[in-house]
Design a protein around this motif. Structure first.
Motif, PDB file in Angstrom:
ATOM      1  N   GLY A  56       0.838  -1.201   0.000  1.00 27.98           N
ATOM      2  CA  GLY A  56       0.000   0.000   0.000  1.00 27.98           C
ATOM      3  C   GLY A  56       0.865   1.239   0.000  1.00 27.98           C
ATOM      4  N   MET A  57       0.364   2.275   0.668  1.00 30.80           N
ATOM      5  CA  MET A  57       1.023   3.582   0.599  1.00 30.80           C
ATOM      6  C   MET A  57       2.480   3.533   1.093  1.00 30.80           C
ATOM      7  N   ILE A  58       2.666   3.096   2.339  1.00 29.66           N
ATOM      8  CA  ILE A  58       4.038   3.163   2.864  1.00 29.66           C
ATOM      9  C   ILE A  58       4.887   2.023   2.311  1.00 29.66           C
ATOM     10  N   GLY A  59       4.252   0.886   2.020  1.00 29.31           N
ATOM     11  CA  GLY A  59       4.995  -0.237   1.421  1.00 29.31           C
ATOM     12  C   GLY A  59       5.634   0.202   0.106  1.00 29.31           C
ATOM     13  N   SER A 117       4.408  -8.992  -1.475  1.00 30.39           N
ATOM     14  CA  SER A 117       3.173  -9.720  -1.226  1.00 30.39           C
ATOM     15  C   SER A 117       2.084  -8.761  -0.794  1.00 30.39           C
ATOM     16  N   ASP A 118       0.849  -9.078  -1.189  1.00 37.33           N
ATOM     17  CA  ASP A 118      -0.293  -8.288  -0.720  1.00 37.33           C
ATOM     18  C   ASP A 118      -1.533  -9.160  -0.883  1.00 37.33           C
ATOM     19  N   ILE A 119      -2.503  -8.980   0.038  1.00 35.82           N
ATOM     20  CA  ILE A 119      -3.756  -9.718  -0.156  1.00 35.82           C
ATOM     21  C   ILE A 119      -4.441  -9.220  -1.427  1.00 35.82           C
ATOM     22  N   GLU A 135      -3.505  -8.320  -7.330  1.00 36.87           N
ATOM     23  CA  GLU A 135      -3.328  -7.508  -8.534  1.00 36.87           C
ATOM     24  C   GLU A 135      -2.319  -6.382  -8.259  1.00 36.87           C
ATOM     25  N   GLN A 136      -2.487  -5.756  -7.080  1.00 31.21           N
ATOM     26  CA  GLN A 136      -1.558  -4.675  -6.702  1.00 31.21           C
ATOM     27  C   GLN A 136      -0.144  -5.226  -6.521  1.00 31.21           C
ATOM     28  N   ALA A 137      -0.046  -6.394  -5.861  1.00 30.18           N
ATOM     29  CA  ALA A 137       1.280  -7.005  -5.665  1.00 30.18           C
ATOM     30  C   ALA A 137       1.917  -7.291  -7.027  1.00 30.18           C
ATOM     31  N   SER A 191       1.995  -4.171   5.999  1.00 32.80           N
ATOM     32  CA  SER A 191       0.565  -4.455   5.831  1.00 32.80           C
ATOM     33  C   SER A 191      -0.194  -3.793   6.979  1.00 32.80           C
ATOM     34  N   TRP A 192      -1.512  -4.011   7.069  1.00 32.34           N
ATOM     35  CA  TRP A 192      -2.307  -3.391   8.133  1.00 32.34           C
ATOM     36  C   TRP A 192      -1.880  -3.914   9.502  1.00 32.34           C
ATOM     37  N   GLY A 193      -1.993  -3.058  10.512  1.00 31.60           N
ATOM     38  CA  GLY A 193      -1.549  -3.386  11.871  1.00 31.60           C
ATOM     39  C   GLY A 193      -1.964  -4.760  12.390  1.00 31.60           C
ATOM     40  N   GLU A 242       1.330 -11.975  12.983  1.00 34.60           N
ATOM     41  CA  GLU A 242       1.535 -13.248  12.262  1.00 34.60           C
ATOM     42  C   GLU A 242       2.842 -13.212  11.452  1.00 34.60           C
ATOM     43  N   TYR A 243       3.067 -12.088  10.781  1.00 34.73           N
ATOM     44  CA  TYR A 243       4.242 -12.025   9.906  1.00 34.73           C
ATOM     45  C   TYR A 243       5.552 -11.892  10.699  1.00 34.73           C
ATOM     46  N   VAL A 244       5.501 -11.123  11.776  1.00 37.68           N
ATOM     47  CA  VAL A 244       6.728 -10.957  12.571  1.00 37.68           C
ATOM     48  C   VAL A 244       7.084 -12.301  13.223  1.00 37.68           C
ATOM     49  N   CYS A 294       9.311  -4.032  10.921  1.00 37.77           N
ATOM     50  CA  CYS A 294       7.852  -3.977  10.998  1.00 37.77           C
ATOM     51  C   CYS A 294       7.406  -2.547  11.222  1.00 37.77           C
ATOM     52  N   GLU A 295       6.592  -2.025  10.314  1.00 39.17           N
ATOM     53  CA  GLU A 295       6.041  -0.681  10.525  1.00 39.17           C
ATOM     54  C   GLU A 295       5.258  -0.672  11.832  1.00 39.17           C
ATOM     55  N   LYS A 296       5.094   0.513  12.418  1.00 38.83           N
ATOM     56  CA  LYS A 296       4.293   0.611  13.623  1.00 38.83           C
ATOM     57  C   LYS A 296       2.841   0.313  13.263  1.00 38.83           C
ATOM     58  N   PRO A 297       2.030  -0.274  14.146  1.00 39.61           N
ATOM     59  CA  PRO A 297       2.417  -0.805  15.438  1.00 39.61           C
ATOM     60  C   PRO A 297       3.073  -2.170  15.288  1.00 39.61           C
TER      61      PRO A 297
HETATM   62  P1  NAD Z   1      -2.356   0.914   3.238  1.00 35.24           P
HETATM   63  O1  NAD Z   1      -3.776   0.538   3.515  1.00 35.24           O
HETATM   64  O2  NAD Z   1      -2.076   1.977   2.224  1.00 35.24           O
HETATM   65  O3  NAD Z   1      -1.518  -0.371   2.813  1.00 35.24           O
HETATM   66  C1  NAD Z   1      -1.580  -1.570   3.507  1.00 35.24           C
HETATM   67  C2  NAD Z   1      -1.494  -2.697   2.497  1.00 35.24           C
HETATM   68  O4  NAD Z   1      -1.460  -3.929   3.210  1.00 35.24           O
HETATM   69  C3  NAD Z   1      -2.711  -2.767   1.542  1.00 35.24           C
HETATM   70  O5  NAD Z   1      -2.250  -2.815   0.206  1.00 35.24           O
HETATM   71  C4  NAD Z   1      -3.401  -4.055   1.927  1.00 35.24           C
HETATM   72  O6  NAD Z   1      -4.036  -4.722   0.853  1.00 35.24           O
HETATM   73  C5  NAD Z   1      -2.226  -4.876   2.479  1.00 35.24           C
HETATM   74  N1  NAD Z   1      -2.609  -5.950   3.372  1.00 35.24           N
HETATM   75  C6  NAD Z   1      -3.586  -5.952   4.297  1.00 35.24           C
HETATM   76  N2  NAD Z   1      -3.629  -7.149   4.926  1.00 35.24           N
HETATM   77  C7  NAD Z   1      -2.637  -7.902   4.411  1.00 35.24           C
HETATM   78  C8  NAD Z   1      -2.160  -9.202   4.663  1.00 35.24           C
HETATM   79  N3  NAD Z   1      -2.710  -9.991   5.576  1.00 35.24           N
HETATM   80  N4  NAD Z   1      -1.107  -9.636   3.956  1.00 35.24           N
HETATM   81  C9  NAD Z   1      -0.527  -8.847   3.004  1.00 35.24           C
HETATM   82  N5  NAD Z   1      -0.943  -7.604   2.713  1.00 35.24           N
HETATM   83  C10 NAD Z   1      -1.981  -7.145   3.407  1.00 35.24           C
HETATM   84  O7  NAD Z   1      -1.735   1.326   4.647  1.00 35.24           O
HETATM   85  P2  NAD Z   1      -0.413   2.173   4.922  1.00 35.24           P
HETATM   86  O8  NAD Z   1      -0.779   3.581   5.148  1.00 35.24           O
HETATM   87  O9  NAD Z   1       0.614   1.831   3.900  1.00 35.24           O
HETATM   88  O10 NAD Z   1       0.003   1.594   6.364  1.00 35.24           O
HETATM   89  C11 NAD Z   1       0.605   0.338   6.523  1.00 35.24           C
HETATM   90  C12 NAD Z   1       1.297   0.271   7.890  1.00 35.24           C
HETATM   91  O11 NAD Z   1       2.269   1.302   7.963  1.00 35.24           O
HETATM   92  C13 NAD Z   1       0.348   0.501   9.080  1.00 35.24           C
HETATM   93  O12 NAD Z   1       0.729  -0.330  10.129  1.00 35.24           O
HETATM   94  C14 NAD Z   1       0.567   1.972   9.438  1.00 35.24           C
HETATM   95  O13 NAD Z   1       0.350   2.253  10.811  1.00 35.24           O
HETATM   96  C15 NAD Z   1       2.038   2.149   9.098  1.00 35.24           C
HETATM   97  N6  NAD Z   1       2.375   3.543   8.737  1.00 35.24           N
HETATM   98  C16 NAD Z   1       3.458   4.103   9.321  1.00 35.24           C
HETATM   99  C17 NAD Z   1       3.769   5.428   9.043  1.00 35.24           C
HETATM  100  C18 NAD Z   1       4.939   6.084   9.697  1.00 35.24           C
HETATM  101  O14 NAD Z   1       4.967   7.313   9.745  1.00 35.24           O
HETATM  102  N7  NAD Z   1       5.915   5.332  10.188  1.00 35.24           N
HETATM  103  C19 NAD Z   1       2.997   6.153   8.138  1.00 35.24           C
HETATM  104  C20 NAD Z   1       1.915   5.532   7.537  1.00 35.24           C
HETATM  105  C21 NAD Z   1       1.618   4.214   7.834  1.00 35.24           C
END
Ligand code: NAD
Ligand code: ISE
Length: 333
Positions: free
Chosen positions: A11-14, A34-36, A39-41, A72-74, A79-81, A93-96
């Motif tokens: 997603g965004m931060i990935g 990897s992503d659920i 298509e995006q992955a 991925s989402w918090g 599971e992944y860690v 691992c991104e927070k949290p």
């Molecule tokens: P996002 O929704 O843009 O992206 C998350 C991605 O994870 C999505 O593409 C989603 O499909 C995928 N996903 C969800 N469940 C999954 C699973 N089981 N396996 C694989 N992929 C899966 O969210 P984001 O904004 O990129 O945030 C992601 C993480 O980063 C969150 O934990 C958020 O708190 C953290 N984050 C940290 C900062 C920072 O400043 N350090 C900023 C933004 C986000």
């Protein structure tokens, strides 16, 4: 050595971390994503010549992956860690770290059993040059013992999915980690007060002040404001016994015209912390190349979770909530 990296969550931060790994930093190759959302992955993987997985655990167990990034989402982090620790692979691992204290403790147990640090949590402020200078000033003793840390965390706006509790668990969590790290001590109790609501946020409890009492008796006060419109603005000041250290404004130039002066404020966290994220990943890669981790640990992830839980309770009850942490394992000394 080239660290072969697998990224879970595109997603965004990935995608931003993949950009920095592939375009900014050296000594690594992103070999799998990897992503659920498969298509995006596929799209993200296609652009960098990596393999795409829909199953994050399969990516972790890919023998060609040396180290793992979890973005991925918090609720999916635990599971992944745990899977990365089971595979003996360094994991960023991104927070949290995880969304419950119990899950954080399971990660700590697994890492302690492994016997060596593998987990780094994404508290990027610890890699920011200005915050590092602030910490150096405190540690030098130049301003005496810290008494009050004031932190300001302002977001211009938040999406409709953002809830009042997220101001604590998603946003203030950075300031909570920063306070523990700068003052080098744990949090003893938390109170939360809410100001009159910002009309831009509807029913959102916004802005709030999170007040933390630290073990030494120092105080950390965090303003979280997530609909403030004008910019993404991060502030910090430590007032100590004989002096003060303050984060300076970030603008590189100021413009003076028409009897006024103007400087730029950053638009979002990506811009404000761009260099910090780069250093965070540079140091993660260096540690991963040695089969370990550095910086914010699973213990720090647990400490943040226990304090944010107390903050959520303090906000909903209006009470001062005590924070009682487990004993710190020697691995994190
Ligand atoms: P996002 O929704 O843009 O992206 C998350 C991605 O994870 C999505 O593409 C989603 O499909 C995928 N996903 C969800 N469940 C999954 C699973 N089981 N396996 C694989 N992929 C899966 O969210 P984001 O904004 O990129 O945030 C992601 C993480 O980063 C969150 O934990 C958020 O708190 C953290 N984050 C940290 C900062 C920072 O400043 N350090 C900023 C933004 C986000
Ligand atoms: C986001 O998830 C972050 O971690 C940002 O650093 C923070 O400023 C923002 O409020 C969060 O939503």
């Amino acid at each position: 050595m080239t660290v072969k990296v697998g990224v879970i969550g595109t997603g965004m931060i990935g995608q931003d971390h993949i950009r920095r790994l592939t375009q900014v930093l050296t000594g690594n190759k992103v070999v799998a994503v990897s992503d659920i959302n498969k298509e995006q992955a596929d799209t993200v993987a296609g652009a960098i010549g990596a393999r795409a997985y829909s199953d994050g655990v399969a990516l972790i167990n890919d023998s060609d992956v040396d180290a793992v990034v979890v973005t991925s989402w918090g609720p999916t982090h635990e599971e992944y860690v745990l899977a990365a620790i089971a595979a003996g692979k360094p994991v960023f691992c991104e927070k949290p770290l995880a969304t419950t204290q119990e899950a954080c403790l399971r990660i700590i147990d697994a890492e302690v059993k492994h016997g060596k640090r593998l987990v780094q949590v994404g508290f990027m402020r610890r890699f920011d040059a200005a915050y590092r200078q602030m910490k150096e000033v405190v540690e030098s003793g130049r301003i005496g013992a810290p008494l009050i840390f004031k932190s300001v965390h302002r977001n211009p706006s938040v999406p409709p999915s953002y809830t009042s509790d997220m101001a604590i668990v998603d946003t203030a969590v950075h300031d909570i980690d920063t306070a523990r790290w700068l003052l080098d001590e744990e949090v003893k109790a938390v109170s939360v007060v809410a100001a009159r609501k910002n009309s831009r946020g509807g029913e959102l409890r916004d802005p709030i002040i999170v007040l933390m009492e630290m073990e030494s008796g120092a105080i950390a006060d965090i303003e979280v404001s997530v609909n403030i419109d004008y910019a993404y603005d991060i502030g910090g000041e430590i007032s100590a016994e004989t002096g003060v250290v303050t984060l300076a404004e970030r603008n590189r130039v100021t413009v003076k015209s028409g009897g006024e002066f103007h400087g730029k404020v950053t638009a979002d966290w990506k811009e404000r912390f761009v260099e910090a994220f780069d250093v965070e990943f540079k140091e993660w890669l260096e540690a991963a190349a040695k089969g370990t981790a550095t910086g914010p640990s699973a213990w720090d992830g647990y400490a943040a979770a226990i304090v944010t839980d107390a903050g959520v309770e303090a906000a909903s009850t209006g009470s001062r909530i005590k924070v009682e942490m487990k004993e710190k394992p020697a691995l994190y000394a």
